[in-house]
Design a protein around this motif. Structure first.
Motif, PDB file in Angstrom:
ATOM      1  N   PHE A  34       0.865  -1.180   0.000  1.00 20.82           N
ATOM      2  CA  PHE A  34       0.000   0.000   0.000  1.00 20.82           C
ATOM      3  C   PHE A  34       0.902   1.231   0.000  1.00 20.82           C
ATOM      4  CE2 PHE A  34      -4.265  -1.544   1.994  1.00 20.82           C
ATOM      5  CZ  PHE A  34      -4.381  -2.498   0.990  1.00 20.82           C
ATOM      6  N   VAL A  36       0.731   4.929   0.342  1.00 19.31           N
ATOM      7  CA  VAL A  36      -0.170   5.992   0.792  1.00 19.31           C
ATOM      8  C   VAL A  36       0.556   7.328   0.696  1.00 19.31           C
ATOM      9  CG1 VAL A  36      -1.660   6.795   2.653  1.00 19.31           C
ATOM     10  CG2 VAL A  36      -1.226   4.347   2.371  1.00 19.31           C
ATOM     11  N   CYS A  58      -2.054   2.223  -4.808  1.00 18.91           N
ATOM     12  CA  CYS A  58      -1.609   3.605  -4.629  1.00 18.91           C
ATOM     13  C   CYS A  58      -2.781   4.496  -4.222  1.00 18.91           C
ATOM     14  CB  CYS A  58      -1.005   4.137  -5.922  1.00 18.91           C
ATOM     15  SG  CYS A  58       0.463   3.252  -6.498  1.00 18.91           S
ATOM     16  N   PHE A  59      -2.499   5.435  -3.314  1.00 19.85           N
ATOM     17  CA  PHE A  59      -3.519   6.358  -2.825  1.00 19.85           C
ATOM     18  C   PHE A  59      -2.999   7.787  -2.973  1.00 19.85           C
ATOM     19  CE2 PHE A  59      -3.751   2.332  -0.656  1.00 19.85           C
ATOM     20  CZ  PHE A  59      -5.096   2.023  -0.641  1.00 19.85           C
ATOM     21  N   LEU A  86      -6.426   8.396   2.592  1.00 21.25           N
ATOM     22  CA  LEU A  86      -6.762   7.532   3.709  1.00 21.25           C
ATOM     23  C   LEU A  86      -6.698   8.346   4.994  1.00 21.25           C
ATOM     24  CD1 LEU A  86      -4.804   4.281   2.792  1.00 21.25           C
ATOM     25  CD2 LEU A  86      -7.275   4.644   2.680  1.00 21.25           C
ATOM     26  N   THR A 146     -12.162  10.747   1.661  1.00 26.29           N
ATOM     27  CA  THR A 146     -11.325   9.897   2.507  1.00 26.29           C
ATOM     28  C   THR A 146     -11.988   8.543   2.740  1.00 26.29           C
ATOM     29  OG1 THR A 146     -12.266  10.687   4.603  1.00 26.29           O
ATOM     30  CG2 THR A 146     -10.372  11.898   3.721  1.00 26.29           C
ATOM     31  N   LEU A 149      -8.399   2.407   6.081  1.00 20.91           N
ATOM     32  CA  LEU A 149      -7.778   1.137   5.680  1.00 20.91           C
ATOM     33  C   LEU A 149      -8.681  -0.040   6.012  1.00 20.91           C
ATOM     34  CD1 LEU A 149      -4.006   1.576   6.633  1.00 20.91           C
ATOM     35  CD2 LEU A 149      -4.927   1.121   4.352  1.00 20.91           C
ATOM     36  N   MET A 166       3.873   5.145   4.087  1.00 16.96           N
ATOM     37  CA  MET A 166       3.149   6.403   4.261  1.00 16.96           C
ATOM     38  C   MET A 166       4.099   7.593   4.133  1.00 16.96           C
ATOM     39  SD  MET A 166       0.588   5.554   7.479  1.00 16.96           S
ATOM     40  CE  MET A 166       1.916   4.960   8.543  1.00 16.96           C
ATOM     41  N   VAL A 175      -4.197   7.615   9.722  1.00 18.01           N
ATOM     42  CA  VAL A 175      -4.278   6.427   8.869  1.00 18.01           C
ATOM     43  C   VAL A 175      -4.203   5.168   9.720  1.00 18.01           C
ATOM     44  CG1 VAL A 175      -3.109   5.098   7.068  1.00 18.01           C
ATOM     45  CG2 VAL A 175      -3.396   7.570   6.812  1.00 18.01           C
TER      46      VAL A 175
END
Length: 243
Positions: A34, A36, A58-59, A86, A146, A149, A166, A175
């Motif tokens: 992940f 972030v 991907c965020f 997130l 938003t 997780l 992150m 998060v």
């Protein structure tokens, strides 16, 4: 092997390891990652070079970055791009602070325009900026969606994540709070911690460890330390937590 000094130990470490080799020693060949705060895909590219078979989620909430991220992701298989942030709650509209001069610093926390530590504010020439250029171009607001997780993993049926990375300018505790049900499903946490007063709110080790320690995580490595050239303090670090 016996070392005569700490400097010799560190020199030997640097011959053998950097962040990439440390991570590769901890993770298998096909990890779930992940990313972030993916920005335009810099870390995605790094991860895919280390693990071509990795599945990377991907965020990135800012549209201008997300569009470039989406273009970068087209070069790789098994990449899922999400145009939202997130956090600790699900919301269709949350205030997000955007900084025109250095948009990579954008996030849920406001820039502190009275910062004593910021090079851009206190020595703009050293930062390659004009006087007041930074201060005059920060803290514009936009709205972003938003998710948590816990929700994202449940909705997508994801039971295990090898790496949670992150880089989100002080929103790391939020998060982690939003993963209270599934934090034990992660193996490695790779995150940045900002200690200096660039933002109105700083993050400490306690802020993240109150979530990480109960889930079984311990600090494994401080993989990068950023020193301040105007006052000698440590501004931020990159850290790796493992179980």
């Amino acid at each position: 092997m016996k070392y005569k000094s700490n400097q010799e130990r560190t020199a030997e470490y640097l011959k053998r390891f950097d962040r990439s080799t440390v991570l590769q020693s901890l993770v298998g060949s096909s990890p779930v990652i992940f990313d972030v705060g993916a920005n335009i895909g810099q870390t995605l590219t790094e991860f895919k070079q280390l693990w071509p078979k990795a599945e990377v989620h991907c965020f990135e909430p800012l549209v201008e970055f997300y569009e470039k991220l989406h273009t970068t992701s087209a070069n790789y298989d098994k990449v899922i791009c999400n145009n939202f942030a997130l956090s600790d709650t699900r919301s269709e509209s949350k205030t997000f602070y955007y900084h025109k001069v250095q948009p990579m610093l954008s996030g849920f926390e406001q820039i502190n325009v009275n910062s004593k530590d910021s090079v851009a504010i206190n020595d703009p020439k050293l930062a390659g900026l004009k006087q007041n250029e930074f201060v005059d171009n920060v803290n514009d607001t936009t709205s972003v969606r938003t998710e948590t997780l816990d929700y994202y993993m449940g909705y997508n049926g994801i039971d295990h994540v090898d790496i949670l990375k992150m880089d989100i300018q002080g929103a790391e505790p939020k998060v982690l709070k939003g993963a209270k049900e599934r934090l034990g499903n992660f193996d490695i946490i790779l995150t940045e911690l900002n200690f200096y007063d660039l933002y109105k709110k700083q993050v400490s080790f306690y802020d993240i460890e109150q979530y990480l320690k109960p889930a079984g995580f311990k600090l494994f490595d401080i993989s990068h330390i950023s020193k301040n050239p105007i006052n000698g303090r440590t501004d931020w670090v990159d850290v790796i937590y493992t179980k």
